[in-house]
Design an enzyme around this catalytic site. Structure first.
Site, short mmCIF file in Angstrom:
data_model
loop_
_atom_site.label_atom_id
_atom_site.label_comp_id
_atom_site.label_asym_id
_atom_site.label_seq_id
_atom_site.Cartn_x
_atom_site.Cartn_y
_atom_site.Cartn_z
CG ASP A 255 46.91 38.04 41.80
OD1 ASP A 255 46.91 36.79 41.85
OD2 ASP A 255 46.16 38.67 41.04
C1 BGC Z 1 44.62 35.76 39.73
C2 BGC Z 1 43.98 35.63 41.10
C3 BGC Z 1 43.96 34.20 41.50
C4 BGC Z 1 45.38 33.67 41.50
C5 BGC Z 1 45.49 32.21 41.89
C6 BGC Z 1 45.98 35.09 39.69
O1 BGC Z 1 46.48 35.05 38.41
O2 BGC Z 1 44.76 37.12 39.41
O3 BGC Z 1 42.68 36.15 41.07
O4 BGC Z 1 43.33 34.06 42.75
O5 BGC Z 1 45.91 33.78 40.20
O6 BGC Z 1 44.92 31.40 40.93
#
Ligand code: BGC
Length: 723
Positions: A255
Site C-alpha cells: 500500500d
Molecule cells: C490506500 C489504497 C490506495 C492507495 C493508492 C492508499 O492510501 O490505502 O487503497 O489504493 O493509497 O491511492
C-alpha cells in the site's frame, strides 16, 4: 551491440505472442538472464506516484496502477497526489462495493468487473487497485463502504467474478488490503492480535477466494501490523499463507507508504514498493524514488553481500509474469470508456443493490404523486467525490433530485435542503456541480422543509453519511453512530407532518435511526455512482422491484455489537511507542454471528431486504449433501428473492456461531411462479478451523440447515447428520 538489442527485443515480442504458461515461464527465464542487477532493482519500486519502470531497452513496458474499486481515478501529477488536470480522464462511477455486495448476485460482480476492467484498459492501466474485501467489523470503519460486508462467504462469492471480470480484460486486479485492515484510525500503527481460527474463518476467506478461485494477479499489503510486522512485509501472511499455502504466483504490491524496512521487504514477500514518499521519507528530494526501501538500500545490500539475489529474481519473475498477463498479453484490446453500456451496467448494479429496509403500509412505490418534496443534502451533493483514494472525477453523476424529476415529469418535484454539512464546493480537486453554500440556521432549514411538506403527497429524505472526513472516508473512522448534521431532528419533524415519509439512507455503514418506528419507509441507498439518480428513481417508482439484501447488520445501538471495549477498538497504545494493540477478542463472532449468539435483536439484520412482492418458501429437504427448497412469488409483480442458506453445528468441541451463511441464490420470479432452489453442502460448509492442528476439521454429528429470506427470517430448517 545493435544485434544484441534486436535479439532481446524479439524475445519480449515472441513472449507476448504466446500465452501458454510454460512458454511464458521460459520467456521469463530468458529475459531474466539478460537483465542487469540495476534493471531488476528498478522494477521492484515506483518511479512516480502510480507507476514503476519497465525495461526500455527490451521493450518491457512500465506498470501503471489506478485506483480504485469503483471507477478509474483521474490522473495525478508525477510526484504528487494532486490531480494533473487532464481533460480526458473523467470516468464512469460504479456503485461502491457495499452496494455490489448487497445485490447478492455474482452476475452483477462479473458485469462490474468487466465494465470497470474495460475502463482501466482504455486508460492503458496495468493494475486496478481493488477490489477491497476487508471484513466489516465495526460500524465506525471509515472504509467499510469500499468493502463487501461482514460475511466471509458472501464477500468470497462476490469477489471472485469481479476479479475474473477485470482480468478478462487483461488488466490485473490488486485485492486489498491484505490483511486485517478493518479500521482506519491508527492504520499505520495498529498491531492486530487475532487468533488463528478467527483469522482463517473470518478475515482470510475472501482474499483466499480472490486468489485461488479468482486467480488474482496482484494483492496489496495493508498498512497495519500483525505479529508485530507490517503487513506489506509480513512473513506469516505473505510468505507462509499467501505464497505458501495458497500458491499465489502474482505480485504483492505495498500500500502507498506501507513499506518500512528493506530487510523485511526483501525476505517477507513484498514484490513492488509504492508510495514510500508519501510517509515523509526524503520528502522533497529529487531522487526520492532511489531511496525507496527496495531501491538503493536493496542494491547496496546485494552488493555488500547482505542480501542474496534469489529473492530479487523471484520478485522480478513475478513482475514479468504480471507483464505477460496484462501489458504484453496476446491480443490485448483497447477497452471502452464512459459508454452507454457502462452507464447501463452501473444503473443495473445499483438497482439490484438498493435495499428496501422498511415499507409499512406499502408506502412505496411512489404512486399518484402530484407533489413530491425531496429533502436532504444528499439529494444534490456529488457523492462520487470524497472518501479518499476511491474519490472520482466523473463524466457525470445524476443526483437523486435530478433522477426523480426525470422520472416524474408530471409531478411537482420540489427541493428543500433540510440540513447542511457545510460541504465544500471543491473536494479532492473536483468541483461539485451544485452551489452548497447555505446561510440559514439549522432550525430554519428544518422549518422550511416542514412547511414545504404540508401539501406534499410524498416526502423523500436523502440523508445519511457523505464521504466527508469522519463520514465514510479513508484515513479516519467515524466518531459517532448517529447521523450527523442534525438529521434526526429533521426526520422527526417531518414524521410529525403525517405525510408519506421515505428516508433514503446514503452510506456504506450502519447508522442509528432512533426515529425508525415513526418513518414508514426506509431505503438503504449506498453510494451509487454516476447513475445514482436513475437507479434510486427506478426503485422508488417501482420500475425496478428492490431485491438487495444487507451485507452487514444495522444494530440499534453501538453497544449491542461485538466490538465495544477499547482493547477491541481502537486498541491500547504501548507505553513509549506509537504502536496500538488491538485485540479481536470477539473471535469469530463478527456481525450477525454475534447478534445471533447473544440473542440481541438488530434494527435490520444481515441479509434483510424487502420487495414490492412477497415470497413463500416450501419445506427444505436434505438428501445426501444436497438441500432443496421451493420458493414462490405470491404477489402480483415480478421480483427477485435471495434465498439464503445458513448452517449451524448443533454440538461441537469449539464454540460455533448459531448458524453461518453457506449458500445463496438470487431467483427472479414472475407473479405466481415458483422455482426449486438446490444447494450443495460441501465439507467446507460444515468445518471449522482447528488452530492447533492447523487444518479444517469436520466433526461428524448433527447439523441444522436453515433457509430464509434474511439471517433473522428463517423460513424452513432441516436437520441432517454427518457420519
Ligand atoms: C490506500 C489504497 C490506495 C492507495 C493508492 C492508499 O492510501 O490505502 O487503497 O489504493 O493509497 O491511492
Amino acid at each position: 551491440m545493435k544485434r544484441r538489442l534486436i535479439l532481446l527485443a524479439s524475445i519480449v515480442l515472441a513472449a507476448a505472442c504466446s500465452q501458454k504458461a510454460p512458454d511464458i515461464e521460459k520467456q521469463i527465464d530468458a529475459i531474466l538472464s539478460q537483465l542487469t542487477l540495476e534493471e531488476k532493482i528498478a522494477m521492484t519500486h515506483a518511479q512516480s506516484k502510480f507507476s514503476s519502470p519497465g525495461v526500455p531497452r527490451l521493450g518491457i513496458p512500465e506498470i501503471w496502477c489506478t485506483d480504485g474499486p469503483h471507477g478509474i481515478r483521474p490522473e495525478v501529477l508525477w510526484d504528487k497526489w494532486s490531480q494533473a488536470g487532464w481533460t480526458n480522464d473523467s470516468c464512469t462511477a460504479y456503485p461502491a462495493l457495499t452496494c455490489l455486495a448487497a445485490t447478492w448476485n455474482p452476475e452483477m460482480s462479473r458485469l462490474y468487473g468487466e465494465s470497470i476492467g474495460e475502463e482501466a484498459l482504455y486508460r492503458r492501466k496495468t493494475i486496478l487497485l481493488g477490489p477491497g474485501v476487508n471484513i466489516y467489523r465495526h460500524p465506525f470503519g471509515g472504509r467499510n463502504f469500499e468493502y463487501m460486508g461482514e460475511d466471509p462467504y458472501l464477500s468470497g462469492r462476490m469477489v471472485v467474478p469481479y476479479v475474473q471480470g477485470v482480468q478478462s480484460k487483461d488488466v490485473a486486479v490488486c485485492v486489498k488490503h491484505f490483511a486485517l485492515n478493518n479500521d482506519e484510525i491508527h492504520r499505520h500503527t495498529v498491531n492486530v492480535n487475532v487468533d488463528d481460527r478467527t483469522l482463517y474463518e473470518i478475515y482470510l476467506p475472501a482474499f483466499k477466494a480472490a486468489v485461488t478461485e479468482g486467480g488474482a494477479w496482484s494483492v496489496m499489503g495493508s498498512y497495519n501490523l500483525y505479529n508485530n510486522e507490517h503487513l506489506c512485509h509480513n512473513k506469516k501472511i505473505l510468505v507462509d499463507i499467501l505464497k505458501g499455502e495458497w500458491g499465489f504466483d502474482g505480485v504483492v504490491v505495498s500500500d502507498w507508504g506501507g513499506c518500512h524496512d528493506t530487510g523485511q521487504a526483501v525476505r517477507n514477500g513484498l514484490d513492488l514498493e509504492y508510495g514510500t514518499w508519501t510517509d515523509g521519507l526524503t520528502m522533497g528530494a529529487t531522487n526520492a524514488y532511489d531511496n525507496y526501501f527496495l531501491a538503493k538500500p536493496y542494491l547496496d545490500g546485494i552488493k555488500s553481500g547482505k542480501y542474496g539475489t534469489d529473492e530479487l529474481d523471484d520478485k522480478v519473475r513475478r513482475l514479468l509474469r504480471l507483464q505477460f498477463r496484462t501489458n504484453l498479453a496476446e491480443g490485448r484490446g483497447h477497452g471502452r470508456f464512459v459508454c452507454p453500456e457502462h452507464s447501463a451496467a452501473a444503473r443495473r448494479i445499483a438497482g439490484e443493490g438498493i435495499v428496501l429496509l422498511k415499507n409499512e403500509g406499502g408506502v412505496l412505490p411512489v404512486k399518484d404523486a402530484k407533489k413530491i418534496l425531496v429533502v436532504g443534502e444528499n439529494a444534490v451533493k456529488m457523492l462520487t467525490v470524497g472518501g479518499g483514494s476511491s474519490s472520482l472525477k466523473v463524466k457525470y453523476e445524476l443526483s437523486p433530485l435530478a433522477g426523480l424529476k426525470a422520472r416524474f415529469p408530471d409531478a411537482e418535484v420540489v427541493f428543500e435542503r433540510g440540513y447542511s454539512s457545510g460541504a465544500a464546493v471543491v473536494q479532492d480537486g473536483v468541483s461539485a456541480k451544485f452551489d452548497l453554500a447555505e446561510s440559514r440556521t439549522p432550525e430554519q432549514m428544518v422549518a422550511d422543509a416542514v412547511a414545504a411538506a404540508q401539501d406534499a403527497d410524498y416526502v423523500i429524505v436523502f440523508g445519511g453519511l457523505n464521504k466527508n472526513k469522519l463520514q465514510d472516508c479513508e484515513g479516519k473512522d467515524r466518531v459517532e453512530y448517529g447521523l450527523p448534521y442534525g438529521q434526526d431532528a429533521l426526520v422527526e419533524a417531518l414524521a410529525a407532518t403525517g405525510r408519506k415519509l421515505v428516508f433514503v439512507n446514503i452510506s456504506g455503514n450502519a447508522v442509528a435511526m432512533p426515529w425508525a418506528g415513526s418513518v414508514p419507509a426506509i431505503v438503504q441507498g449506498w453510494y451509487l455512482g454516476s447513475e445514482a439518480g436513475n437507479a434510486l428513481a427506478d426503485v422508488l417508482s417501482g420500475d425496478v422491484n428492490p431485491s438487495g439484501k444487507l451485507p452487514f447488520t444495522f444494530p440499534y445501538e453501538m453497544k449491542d455489537g461485538p466490538v465495544f471495549t477499547e482493547e477491541q477498538y481502537p486498541g491500547i497504545q504501548r507505553e513509549g511507542e506509537d504502536i496500538f494493540d488491538e485485540y479481536y477478542s470477539e473471535g469469530v463472532f463478527v456481525g450477525y454471528r454475534w447478534y445471533d449468539a447473544k440473542g440481541v435483536k438488530p434494527m435490520f439484520a444481515f441479509g434483510h431486504g424487502l420487495s414490492y412482492t412477497s415470497f413463500e418458501y416450501g419445506d427444505a429437504s436434505v438428501s445426501g449433501r444436497k438441500l432443496s427448497v421451493s420458493v414462490k412469488n405470491t404477489g402480483d409483480v415480478v421480483g427477485a428473492e435471495v434465498v439464503q442458506l445458513y448452517i449451524g453445528d448443533s454440538e461441537c468441541s469449539v464454540p460455533r456461531p448459531v448458524r453461518e451463511l453457506k449458500g445463496f441464490r438470487k431467483v427472479f420470479l414472475q407473479p405466481g411462479e415458483s422455482a426449486k432452489v438446490t444447494f450443495d453442502i460441501p465439507d467446507e460448509a460444515l468445518s471449522f478451523f482447528d488452530a492447533d492442528a492447523h487444518k479444517w476439521v469436520l466433526e461428524p454429528g448433527e447439523f441444522t440447515a436453515c433457509v430464509g429470506s434474511a439471517s433473522d427470517d428463517i423460513r424452513s430448517s432441516v436437520k441432517f447428520t454427518v457420519k
